[in-house]
Design a protein around this motif. Structure first.
Motif, PDB file in Angstrom:
ATOM      1  N   GLU A   3     -17.226  17.085 -19.173  1.00 11.42           N
ATOM      2  CA  GLU A   3     -16.266  16.093 -18.689  1.00 11.42           C
ATOM      3  C   GLU A   3     -14.818  16.569 -18.837  1.00 11.42           C
ATOM      4  O   GLU A   3     -13.948  16.186 -18.047  1.00 11.42           O
ATOM      5  N   HIS A   4     -14.566  17.397 -19.833  1.00 12.87           N
ATOM      6  CA  HIS A   4     -13.208  17.921 -20.028  1.00 12.87           C
ATOM      7  C   HIS A   4     -12.767  18.745 -18.829  1.00 12.87           C
ATOM      8  O   HIS A   4     -11.666  18.549 -18.290  1.00 12.87           O
ATOM      9  N   ASP A  49     -10.135  11.001 -24.097  1.00  9.19           N
ATOM     10  CA  ASP A  49     -11.365  10.709 -23.372  1.00  9.19           C
ATOM     11  C   ASP A  49     -12.407  11.754 -23.742  1.00  9.19           C
ATOM     12  O   ASP A  49     -12.198  12.945 -23.488  1.00  9.19           O
ATOM     13  N   HIS A  50     -13.505  11.341 -24.357  1.00 10.76           N
ATOM     14  CA  HIS A  50     -14.496  12.274 -24.914  1.00 10.76           C
ATOM     15  C   HIS A  50     -13.804  13.321 -25.801  1.00 10.76           C
ATOM     16  O   HIS A  50     -14.020  14.519 -25.640  1.00 10.76           O
ATOM     17  N   ALA A 107     -12.398  16.534 -15.653  1.00 12.58           N
ATOM     18  CA  ALA A 107     -11.163  15.743 -15.649  1.00 12.58           C
ATOM     19  C   ALA A 107      -9.956  16.618 -15.326  1.00 12.58           C
ATOM     20  O   ALA A 107      -9.048  16.206 -14.586  1.00 12.58           O
ATOM     21  N   SER A 167      -8.974  16.789 -22.913  1.00 12.51           N
ATOM     22  CA  SER A 167      -8.465  15.469 -23.260  1.00 12.51           C
ATOM     23  C   SER A 167      -8.533  15.237 -24.767  1.00 12.51           C
ATOM     24  O   SER A 167      -9.499  15.619 -25.419  1.00 12.51           O
ATOM     25  N   SER A 192      -2.925  15.416 -24.052  1.00 11.36           N
ATOM     26  CA  SER A 192      -4.113  15.468 -23.207  1.00 11.36           C
ATOM     27  C   SER A 192      -3.738  16.208 -21.926  1.00 11.36           C
ATOM     28  O   SER A 192      -2.908  15.724 -21.144  1.00 11.36           O
ATOM     29  N   ARG A 243      -2.435  11.205 -26.498  1.00 15.73           N
ATOM     30  CA  ARG A 243      -2.246  11.099 -25.049  1.00 15.73           C
ATOM     31  C   ARG A 243      -1.223  12.116 -24.566  1.00 15.73           C
ATOM     32  O   ARG A 243      -1.374  12.721 -23.496  1.00 15.73           O
TER      33      ARG A 243
END
Length: 225
Positions: free
Chosen positions: A174-175, A125-126, A178, A122, A148, A145
């Motif tokens: 988290e990447h 996000d993070h 997600a 992303s 991402s 975006r």
């Protein structure tokens, strides 16, 4: 002319793995390209690495070159892109290349499979801010975006193998989580391995994490090894 580098040993396997090193889109780590390509070749997998453009080059220069390299390698069969960190982001954008991005390079196709190793996924996000700035040259959210990977996944995304460490302090797990969630939403086959410990940038991670054994099995399942 695309300059693809191959190890001395280049076996006759059913497909090819195109290796993309990490480096925050400002550099390319040799241990994540040369060493990984040699490892694959030593295990019977045709491999090549690409010194894709980094900053001050901006999107879409690297992506276009990767898509052209995939097309060139496809003469040997299916092609997987394998990327680390920012190279993982580049592999992910190739695997989710949009119609406009493909049209810009003559209507080429996405790779047949993707391997993402502790990837930057992303840009919103993070985000890994260094990779984002080096790739885009702007702090604006709209282009971030659009690049991402988790927001680009669709039903035509090829199968993905990903791995991360839970305590990666540089690019958070988290990447990969997600990414996996997005792939599952679109029913894209995904295999994710999350290991408890390990610093960012491990590469082959010799003696620390055995991610290559499941990788070789997975590549065989994709008809590449």
């Amino acid at each position: 002319m695309i300059e693809l580098h191959t190890p001395d040993q280049n076996p006759d396997s059913p497909g090819t793995v195109l290796v993309l090193a990490g480096g925050g889109y400002h550099d390319r780590a040799e241990h994540e390209s040369v060493d990984v390509s040699r490892f694959l070749a030593d295990h019977g997998v045709r491999a090549a690495w690409l010194d894709y453009p980094v900053a001050p080059a901006r999107y879409p220069q690297a992506l276009h070159l990767v898509l052209r390299a995939v097309a060139e390698l496809r003469s040997h069969g299916p092609v997987a892109v394998l990327g680390f960190s920012a190279g993982g982001h580049l592999a992910g954008t190739a695997a989710t290349a949009t119609a406009d991005e493909l049209a810009a390079v003559g209507g080429l196709a996405r790779p047949d499979a993707a391997v993402l190793c502790y990837p930057v996924v992303s840009m919103v996000d993070h985000p890994h801010l260094g990779s984002r700035m080096n790739l885009l040259g702007t702090e604006e959210d709209a282009p971030a975006r659009a690049l991402s990977v988790e927001l680009r996944v669709d039903a035509d995304t090829p199968p993905v193998f990903a791995w991360h460490t839970a305590d990666d302090a540089h690019v958070g797990v988290e990447h990969s989580l997600a990414l996996t969630a997005a792939l599952r939403r679109h029913q894209v086959p995904v295999e994710l391995h999350v290991y408890p410990h390990g610093r960012h940038g491990l590469g082959l991670a010799d003696g620390l994490i055995d991610w290559t054994t499941p990788l070789l099995r997975w590549l065989g399942e994709q008809g590449i090894a």
